[in-house]
Design an enzyme around this catalytic site. Structure first.
Site, PDB file in Angstrom:
ATOM      1  N   ASP A 268      -6.444  -6.882  -4.615  1.00 37.42           N
ATOM      2  CA  ASP A 268      -6.381  -5.823  -5.723  1.00 37.42           C
ATOM      3  C   ASP A 268      -6.677  -6.129  -6.914  1.00 37.42           C
ATOM      4  OD1 ASP A 268      -5.830  -3.891  -3.889  1.00 37.42           O
ATOM      5  OD2 ASP A 268      -3.620  -3.587  -4.039  1.00 37.42           O
TER       6      ASP A 268
ATOM      7  N   GLN B 115       0.646  -1.300   0.022  1.00 38.02           N
ATOM      8  CA  GLN B 115      -0.127  -0.049  -0.038  1.00 38.02           C
ATOM      9  C   GLN B 115       0.903   1.371   0.086  1.00 38.02           C
ATOM     10  OE1 GLN B 115      -3.807   0.106  -0.419  1.00 38.02           O
ATOM     11  NE2 GLN B 115      -2.431  -1.560  -1.312  1.00 38.02           N
TER      12      GLN B 115
ATOM     13  N   HIS C  75     -56.129  14.405  -1.386  1.00 39.76           N
ATOM     14  CA  HIS C  75     -55.485  13.153  -1.018  1.00 39.76           C
ATOM     15  C   HIS C  75     -56.720  12.431  -0.365  1.00 39.76           C
ATOM     16  CE1 HIS C  75     -51.749  15.107  -1.499  1.00 39.76           C
ATOM     17  NE2 HIS C  75     -50.985  14.060  -1.031  1.00 39.76           N
TER      18      HIS C  75
ATOM     19  N   GLU D 204      -9.196   0.618   5.149  1.00 40.37           N
ATOM     20  CA  GLU D 204      -9.809  -0.082   3.995  1.00 40.37           C
ATOM     21  C   GLU D 204      -9.309  -1.540   3.633  1.00 40.37           C
ATOM     22  OE1 GLU D 204      -7.275   1.619   0.836  1.00 40.37           O
ATOM     23  OE2 GLU D 204      -8.839   1.300  -0.828  1.00 40.37           O
ATOM     24  N   HIS D 205      -8.137  -1.816   3.930  1.00 38.46           N
ATOM     25  CA  HIS D 205      -7.888  -3.334   3.984  1.00 38.46           C
ATOM     26  C   HIS D 205      -7.470  -3.583   5.373  1.00 38.46           C
ATOM     27  CE1 HIS D 205      -6.644  -1.384  -0.066  1.00 38.46           C
ATOM     28  NE2 HIS D 205      -7.435  -2.462  -0.530  1.00 38.46           N
TER      29      HIS D 205
END
Ligand code: HSO
Ligand code: ZN
Length: 435
Positions: free
Chosen positions: A366, A264, A425, A332-333
């Site tokens: 990935d 990363q 209505h 994220e990961h």
């Protein structure tokens, strides 16, 4: 010297929380100069269409196109890209695309309905978006894998027309990106980029049909343009820098973990790589691996800066504390590099993607494991999910009242309508009351 390589923290230190917050802090740049440049581009494209797109493209990408036709990639050129890459590259793209496709098919939402006792039917109908635009950056961050990750779910969802825009500075286009587009089933490729491409997709021009949603990463001009056209069209999330958090029990080869952190860190200087482990000696070993392996990377300068500014090796009391810290970060990961990851899984509340066990490096996710690599960053995994087929589908509510059902429901509706002073209505409902 090794001290400056990467920050070392201990979760038992009294200032740990503050140090961690400092490490996580990341400001999405919002630049008023960029905003005004983008505003002008959006306005020009909105009012002058193709002519403006052509001008901006010729200027920013150093092209000399006389008409938009010259910027459109033909079906032949797209197919031809498959012959400009090696058979090995082609095979890898095909295998990855196929795995991404079969994984994402599991995400397809389906319509549903049920019938009530009086015959009234209620449900939800799922339909795909008609037109989607995919932005692909030019230059170094032009990832063929990201073309697959964005395009495949859109096509699995049933999007009719997927238009990809990708800038071709000086006319240069990556054959791998084009080949990925061909394999993923992209319908149309146009070699434009920047805010002008976002504007063309959002407003439509003479040659480019207005889309319903724009997805894909881009630089600050692209991100600013996407934010500005949001509402007019849907957009995906605006991604922050890549992040990885590894929880390790101290029994994985330290070189493996160092390289996972680099995977990363090499994305960009702002990327974040963090390791949590209860064993301080193991952290020393990983630090030694980092020192030894970092200089061997081709992108070692980017990775070095990323690790130095935003990386950390953190000693925790035990794996439970590691999970707690990880949930606070909402990475994220998340790699669970431990003997029995399934034991930890139910305790993970916030993470974009979870990589389980020592044999599941993030890099496989990935490219080709199957799940999407477009994931929530910067703690947004607290409330959002990976890009998926559901991002290209939408729902319509279905209501079909029986005569008996309408009669009963109308009594309820008319009371509520009158309390809201909405006469029509109430009467519309009352017509359906059987007496
Ligand atoms: N790890 C990135 C995606 C990617 N990696 C593309 C390699 N190519 C998303 O955080
Ligand atoms: Zn990556």
């Amino acid at each position: 010297m090794s001290e400056t390589l990467i920050t070392r923290l201990d979760a038992s230190q009294s200032d740990f929380k503050q140090r961690l917050d400092e490490l996580l802090a990341w400001e999405s740049v919002s630049d008023t100069r960029v905003a005004s440049v983008v505003d002008d581009i959006l306005h020009q494209v909105k009012t002058r269409g193709d002519a403006a797109v052509l001008e901006f493209t010729n200027k920013f990408d150093r092209r000399s196109a006389k008409s938009m036709d010259e910027l459109v990639v033909t079906a032949d050129q797209l197919k031809n890209a498959l012959t400009q890459i090696t058979p090995e590259q082609r095979k890898a793209l095909e295998v990855a695309a196929e795995r991404i496709r079969s994984y994402h098919k599991h995400q397809l939402q389906t319509s549903w309905k049920y019938t009530e006792a009086d015959g009234t039917v209620l449900g939800q109908q799922i339909s795909a978006m008609e037109r989607v635009g995919l932005y692909v950056p030019g230059g170094k961050a032009s990832y063929p894998s990201s073309v697959l990750m964005n395009a495949v779910p859109a096509k699995v969802a049933g999007v009719d027309e997927l238009t990809m825009v990708v800038p071709a500075p000086d006319g240069e286009l990556s054959p791998m990106v084009l080949a990925a587009a061909a394999i993923a089933g992209v319908d149309r490729v146009i070699t434009i980029g920047g805010a002008q491409a976002v504007a063309a997709l959002a407003y439509g021009t003479e040659t480019i049909a207005k889309v319903d949603k724009i997805v894909g990463p881009g630089n600050i001009y692209v991100a600013t343009a996407k934010r500005a056209v949001f509402g007019q069209v849907a957009i995906d999330m605006i991604a922050g820098p890549s992040e990885i958090l590894v929880i390790c029990d101290g029994l994985t080869d330290p070189d493996w973990i160092a390289m996972d952190l680099f995977s990363q860190a090499e994305h960009d200087e702002q990327a974040q790589a963090i390791l949590l482990c209860p064993d301080a000696e193991y952290l020393d070993k990983v630090e030694a691996s980092i020192a030894r392996l970092l200089p061997t990377l081709s992108r070692n300068e980017i990775a070095t800066t990323s690790l130095k500014n935003r990386g950390a090796l953190i000693k925790v009391a035990d794996i439970e504390e590691a999970v707690e810290v990880s949930n606070r970060i909402a990475p994220e990961h998340l790699e669970l590099s431990v003997a029995d990851p399934e034991l930890l899984l139910p305790k993970i509340r916030h993470a974009g993607a979870i990589f389980m066990g020592r044999f599941t490096p993030e890099a496989l996710g990935d490219y080709c494991a199957g799940p999407n690599h477009v994931l929530p960053t910067s703690g947004t995994a607290r409330f959002s999910s990976p890009l998926g087929v559901y991002d290209f589908q939408k729902r319509s509510s279905i209501i079909m009242c029986s005569a008996a059902g309408a009669s009963e429901l109308s009594k309820v509706a008319s009371v509520l309508a009158r309390s809201e002073y909405l006469e029509a209505h109430a009467r519309s409902a009352e017509y359906r009351i059987k007496d």
